[in-house]
Design a protein around this motif. Structure first.
Motif, PDB file in Angstrom:
ATOM      1  N   ALA A 417       0.787  -1.125   0.100  1.00  0.00           N
ATOM      2  CA  ALA A 417       0.027   0.178   0.008  1.00  0.00           C
ATOM      3  C   ALA A 417       0.948   1.251  -0.193  1.00  0.00           C
ATOM      4  O   ALA A 417       0.357   2.468  -0.596  1.00  0.00           O
ATOM      5  CB  ALA A 417      -1.102   0.077   1.192  1.00  0.00           C
ATOM      6  N   ASP A 418       1.863   1.314   0.570  1.00  0.00           N
ATOM      7  CA  ASP A 418       3.123   2.329   0.478  1.00  0.00           C
ATOM      8  C   ASP A 418       3.414   2.576  -0.868  1.00  0.00           C
ATOM      9  O   ASP A 418       3.575   3.749  -1.310  1.00  0.00           O
ATOM     10  CB  ASP A 418       4.353   2.229   1.203  1.00  0.00           C
ATOM     11  N   PHE A 419       3.367   1.752  -1.781  1.00  0.00           N
ATOM     12  CA  PHE A 419       3.601   2.125  -3.321  1.00  0.00           C
ATOM     13  C   PHE A 419       2.550   2.654  -3.825  1.00  0.00           C
ATOM     14  O   PHE A 419       2.847   3.920  -4.577  1.00  0.00           O
ATOM     15  CB  PHE A 419       3.999   0.993  -4.356  1.00  0.00           C
ATOM     16  N   ASP A 420       1.334   2.422  -3.417  1.00  0.00           N
ATOM     17  CA  ASP A 420       0.270   3.143  -4.093  1.00  0.00           C
ATOM     18  C   ASP A 420       0.149   4.747  -3.530  1.00  0.00           C
ATOM     19  O   ASP A 420      -0.347   5.572  -4.104  1.00  0.00           O
ATOM     20  CB  ASP A 420      -0.951   2.412  -3.503  1.00  0.00           C
ATOM     21  N   ALA A 421       0.362   4.538  -2.036  1.00  0.00           N
ATOM     22  CA  ALA A 421       0.428   5.932  -1.556  1.00  0.00           C
ATOM     23  C   ALA A 421       1.386   6.981  -1.988  1.00  0.00           C
ATOM     24  O   ALA A 421       1.153   8.296  -2.344  1.00  0.00           O
ATOM     25  CB  ALA A 421       0.613   5.847  -0.168  1.00  0.00           C
ATOM     26  N   LEU A 422       2.506   6.442  -2.410  1.00  0.00           N
ATOM     27  CA  LEU A 422       3.428   7.189  -3.241  1.00  0.00           C
ATOM     28  C   LEU A 422       2.945   7.687  -4.680  1.00  0.00           C
ATOM     29  O   LEU A 422       3.394   8.836  -5.211  1.00  0.00           O
ATOM     30  CB  LEU A 422       4.850   6.344  -3.443  1.00  0.00           C
ATOM     31  N   ALA A 423       2.442   6.800  -5.084  1.00  0.00           N
ATOM     32  CA  ALA A 423       1.909   7.150  -6.751  1.00  0.00           C
ATOM     33  C   ALA A 423       0.738   8.097  -6.648  1.00  0.00           C
ATOM     34  O   ALA A 423       0.296   8.676  -7.547  1.00  0.00           O
ATOM     35  CB  ALA A 423       1.113   5.840  -7.188  1.00  0.00           C
ATOM     36  N   ALA A 424       0.057   8.244  -5.611  1.00  0.00           N
ATOM     37  CA  ALA A 424      -1.368   8.885  -5.282  1.00  0.00           C
ATOM     38  C   ALA A 424      -0.979  10.486  -6.046  1.00  0.00           C
ATOM     39  O   ALA A 424      -0.311  11.110  -5.449  1.00  0.00           O
ATOM     40  CB  ALA A 424      -1.840   9.030  -4.300  1.00  0.00           C
ATOM     41  N   PRO A 425      -1.918  10.964  -7.019  1.00  0.00           N
ATOM     42  CA  PRO A 425      -1.581  12.529  -7.069  1.00  0.00           C
ATOM     43  C   PRO A 425      -2.204  13.401  -5.909  1.00  0.00           C
ATOM     44  O   PRO A 425      -2.901  13.093  -5.187  1.00  0.00           O
ATOM     45  CB  PRO A 425      -2.608  12.571  -8.521  1.00  0.00           C
ATOM     46  N   VAL A 426      -1.657  14.673  -6.103  1.00  0.00           N
ATOM     47  CA  VAL A 426      -2.148  15.668  -5.213  1.00  0.00           C
ATOM     48  C   VAL A 426      -2.817  16.795  -5.785  1.00  0.00           C
ATOM     49  O   VAL A 426      -2.181  17.576  -6.759  1.00  0.00           O
ATOM     50  CB  VAL A 426      -0.990  15.812  -4.282  1.00  0.00           C
ATOM     51  N   GLY A 427      -4.032  16.912  -5.652  1.00  0.00           N
ATOM     52  CA  GLY A 427      -5.037  18.101  -6.042  1.00  0.00           C
ATOM     53  C   GLY A 427      -4.818  18.445  -7.559  1.00  0.00           C
ATOM     54  O   GLY A 427      -5.074  19.555  -7.880  1.00  0.00           O
ATOM     55  N   GLY A 428      -4.850  17.357  -8.349  1.00  0.00           N
ATOM     56  CA  GLY A 428      -4.897  17.559  -9.818  1.00  0.00           C
ATOM     57  C   GLY A 428      -3.823  18.359 -10.423  1.00  0.00           C
ATOM     58  O   GLY A 428      -3.994  18.559 -11.626  1.00  0.00           O
ATOM     59  N   ARG A 429      -2.717  18.836  -9.667  1.00  0.00           N
ATOM     60  CA  ARG A 429      -1.858  19.625 -10.308  1.00  0.00           C
ATOM     61  C   ARG A 429      -0.364  18.723 -10.016  1.00  0.00           C
ATOM     62  O   ARG A 429       0.486  18.900 -11.039  1.00  0.00           O
ATOM     63  CB  ARG A 429      -1.689  20.939  -9.849  1.00  0.00           C
ATOM     64  N   LEU A 430      -0.099  17.808  -9.159  1.00  0.00           N
ATOM     65  CA  LEU A 430       0.866  17.289  -8.773  1.00  0.00           C
ATOM     66  C   LEU A 430       0.923  15.648  -8.957  1.00  0.00           C
ATOM     67  O   LEU A 430      -0.056  15.061  -8.212  1.00  0.00           O
ATOM     68  CB  LEU A 430       1.228  17.603  -7.378  1.00  0.00           C
ATOM     69  N   PHE A 431       1.474  15.362  -9.550  1.00  0.00           N
ATOM     70  CA  PHE A 431       1.518  13.744 -10.093  1.00  0.00           C
ATOM     71  C   PHE A 431       3.057  13.145  -9.744  1.00  0.00           C
ATOM     72  O   PHE A 431       3.997  13.826  -9.955  1.00  0.00           O
ATOM     73  CB  PHE A 431       1.151  13.480 -11.447  1.00  0.00           C
ATOM     74  N   PHE A 432       2.614  11.836  -9.597  1.00  0.00           N
ATOM     75  CA  PHE A 432       3.984  10.942  -9.268  1.00  0.00           C
ATOM     76  C   PHE A 432       4.265   9.793 -10.005  1.00  0.00           C
ATOM     77  O   PHE A 432       3.268   9.048 -10.258  1.00  0.00           O
ATOM     78  CB  PHE A 432       3.837  10.688  -7.765  1.00  0.00           C
ATOM     79  N   ALA A 433       5.466   9.431 -10.651  1.00  0.00           N
ATOM     80  CA  ALA A 433       5.678   8.252 -11.125  1.00  0.00           C
ATOM     81  C   ALA A 433       7.204   7.863 -10.517  1.00  0.00           C
ATOM     82  O   ALA A 433       7.597   8.548  -9.809  1.00  0.00           O
ATOM     83  CB  ALA A 433       5.718   8.502 -12.450  1.00  0.00           C
ATOM     84  N   GLY A 434       7.744   6.705 -11.114  1.00  0.00           N
ATOM     85  CA  GLY A 434       8.891   6.187 -10.882  1.00  0.00           C
ATOM     86  C   GLY A 434       8.693   4.724 -10.534  1.00  0.00           C
ATOM     87  O   GLY A 434       7.769   4.405  -9.777  1.00  0.00           O
ATOM     88  N   GLU A 435       9.702   4.133 -10.433  1.00  0.00           N
ATOM     89  CA  GLU A 435       9.634   2.634  -9.735  1.00  0.00           C
ATOM     90  C   GLU A 435       8.976   2.455  -8.699  1.00  0.00           C
ATOM     91  O   GLU A 435       8.366   1.581  -8.469  1.00  0.00           O
ATOM     92  CB  GLU A 435      11.205   2.025  -9.932  1.00  0.00           C
ATOM     93  N   ALA A 436       9.159   3.319  -7.556  1.00  0.00           N
ATOM     94  CA  ALA A 436       8.892   3.184  -6.345  1.00  0.00           C
ATOM     95  C   ALA A 436       7.198   3.365  -6.183  1.00  0.00           C
ATOM     96  O   ALA A 436       6.650   3.381  -4.946  1.00  0.00           O
ATOM     97  CB  ALA A 436       9.724   3.803  -5.394  1.00  0.00           C
TER      98      ALA A 436
END
Ligand SMILES: Cc1cc2nc3c(=O)[nH]c(=O)nc-3n(C[C@H](O)[C@H](O)[C@H](O)COP(=O)(O)OP(=O)(O)OC[C@H]3O[C@@H](n4cnc5c(N)ncnc54)[C@H](O)[C@@H]3O)c2cc1C
Length: 464
Positions: A417-436
């Motif tokens: 679930a930590d991988f998912d939490a790291l992937a979650a976008p923030v407020g429609g402007r900030l997005f996350f990708a990367g192996e982790a």
């Protein structure tokens, strides 16, 4: 398809991609073309940029280093390509990198882990029969930890290290000291290397997490001319600003504002592909600060360390047809796996892998000290007269400020679930990708690539 057709098809494909770029993606609020800044020109950032550009977004990739690729780094300074970061295409079935290799006309070749010759601390080759008996024993010992995990899972917050779990059975009761060393090396090679960690830092719960399909089936392949070719293919039509280190990411009502080396850059949205190790180090400030759950995920997940010592010799003195040598060192993670680069490229090169605390400690030694240490081991196995390498390369991923380690791992206490939490976008402007950010394929290039494709879709869906 013959080569002529492929070339013709290639020309058509680039014309099509240029046409698609003309179709600008409108900003829902302003009607102008959407702008996206991508932080990091690794597999994740470049995959996302390519997807977004093909859909008409105005994308710029900001990269702190003077090169693209991040943890994919093909070094050519020895006159032969050598991968100091990722080297293996891990599993061919369903792996998107296979498709990219075809598209970019990049050669791959199978890498056979069964073709290995292991030796002990005395330099003696480990007898094949004894090898397989110990392999069976270590496999069974690992299987036994599954029952312990089931018992512990009644309490969702309980977790212990794999090393501790192994002490709960008497799997090693009848082993001599020498056999124990070999068995421990087998754990390091089969389990530790995947996490780039020692068994004391690997989560039992994570190791046995049920219902977590991981990785792709099929053979492992290497790239004789380097994994970097895939990165070059991904970056082909992308605008990347090298030597641009982002220090601050600020969200406001109008979009995002980034500070990079004194410059200020604005965009509608930003995609962060910073390695977990960089996020853990805190060198990039987020305003407002990241949500608590994301911060918790960054701390929960582990960042394993794997390093390579690459030795180029005037001529080979080791068996030339095997794929690997293995060193059953008394020290966990030390010179675990020796890739016979000669087998794939005809260059007399050994690429020697270490991981975990041993790899971390090695980073404080000079190249000369590290090479001297490896050569002591080489000479035990191949004789006192073995000549020194003519050239050597050493990686230091842990102290690399733009990596902070080699790849993410489930350390004790972390969950998928930590991988998912790291992937979650923030407020429609900030997005996350990367192996982790990829719970199914973390710690890999294909995982990073897929996370970039996923984040691009998130951005495109919002912009529509
Ligand atoms: C030694 C080693 C062996 C590996 N072996 C394999 C393997 O065989 N097979 C496999 O599939 N995977 C392997 N991996 C893992 C694989 O390399 C990674 O999972 C993958 O490359 C990560 O891609 P990414 O885009 O998520 O991150 P990265 O490639 O790290 O990209 C992130 C980018 O962000 C940049 N950056 C950092 N800070 C800033 C900043 N402040 N501003 C701007 N840019 C910044 C970095 O320079 C980097 O280019 C290995 C990794 C290592 C280190």
């Amino acid at each position: 398809m013959n080569r002529r057709h492929a070339l013709k098809f290639g020309a058509l494909a680039s014309a099509w991609s240029a046409l698609r770029k003309l179709r600008k993606a409108p900003n829902v609020n302003t009607g102008k073309q959407e702008t996206v800044l991508v932080i990091g020109a690794g597999a994740a950032g470049l995959a996302a940029a390519r997807e977004l550009e093909s859909q008409g977004f105005d994308v710029t990739v900001l990269e702190a280093r003077d090169r693209i690729g991040g943890r994919v780094w093909t070094d050519n300074s020895l006159g032969h390509p050598v991968d100091m970061g990722a080297a293996w295409l891990e599993g061919t079935r369903g792996n998107p990198i296979v498709k990219l290799a075809r598209e970019f006309e990049v050669e791959t070749t199978p890498s056979n882990y069964r073709s290995n010759q292991a030796f002990d601390t005395e330099g003696q080759i480990i007898d094949k029969n004894a090898f397989f008996q110990l392999l069976l024993k270590t496999d069974r010992a690992l299987e036994e930890t599954a029952a312990l995990n089931r018992k512990l899972s009644a309490n969702p917050s309980a977790d212990i290290a794999l090393a501790e779990a192994l002490t709960h059975s008497a799997w090693d009761a009848d082993l001599s000291e020498a056999e124990l060393r070999i068995a421990r090396w087998m754990f390091a090679w089969n389990v530790g290397a995947d996490a780039a960690e020692d068994l004391k830092d690997i989560s039992l719960r994570g190791y046995w997490a049920e219902g977590e399909p991981e990785g792709f089936d099929g053979a492992y392949h290497l790239f004789p001319r380097g994994y970097g070719q895939i990165i070059e293919g991904l970056a082909k039509d992308t605008s990347v600003r090298l030597n641009t280190q982002v220090q601050r990411v600020e969200l406001d009502d109008h979009g995002v504002r980034l500070t990079a080396d004194g410059m200020e850059l604005r965009a509608d949205r930003v995609l962060v592909t910073l390695p977990l190790g960089v996020l853990q180090g805190g060198s990039v400030e987020f305003v407002p600060e990241l949500p608590k759950r994301k911060q918790q995920a960054i701390q929960n997940l582990g960042m394993g360390v794997a390093n390579k010592v690459v030795l180029a010799f005037a001529k080979p003195f080791w068996p030339q047809d095997i794929h690997f040598l293995g060193y059953a060192s008394g020290q966990e993670g030390e010179f675990v796996e020796w890739l016979n680069v000669l087998r794939y490229t005809k260059a007399p090169i050994l690429s020697i892998w270490s991981h975990g605390d041993c790899a971390r400690k090695m980073e404080s030694q000079s190249d000369a000290e590290i090479v001297e240490h490896v050569m002591q081991v080489v000479r035990k196995r191949f004789g006192k007269e073995t000549p020194n390498p003519i050239e050597a390369l050493v990686s230091r991923w842990d102290s690399d400020p733009f990596a902070g380690g080699s790849y993410s791992s489930l350390q004790v206490g972390a969950t998928h679930a930590d991988f998912d939490a790291l992937a979650a976008p923030v407020g429609g402007r900030l997005f996350f990708a990367g192996e982790a950010t990829n719970r199914q394929h973390y710690a890999t290039v294909h995982g990073a690539y897929l996370s970039g494709v996923r984040a691009a879709a998130e951005i495109a869906n919002l912009a529509r």
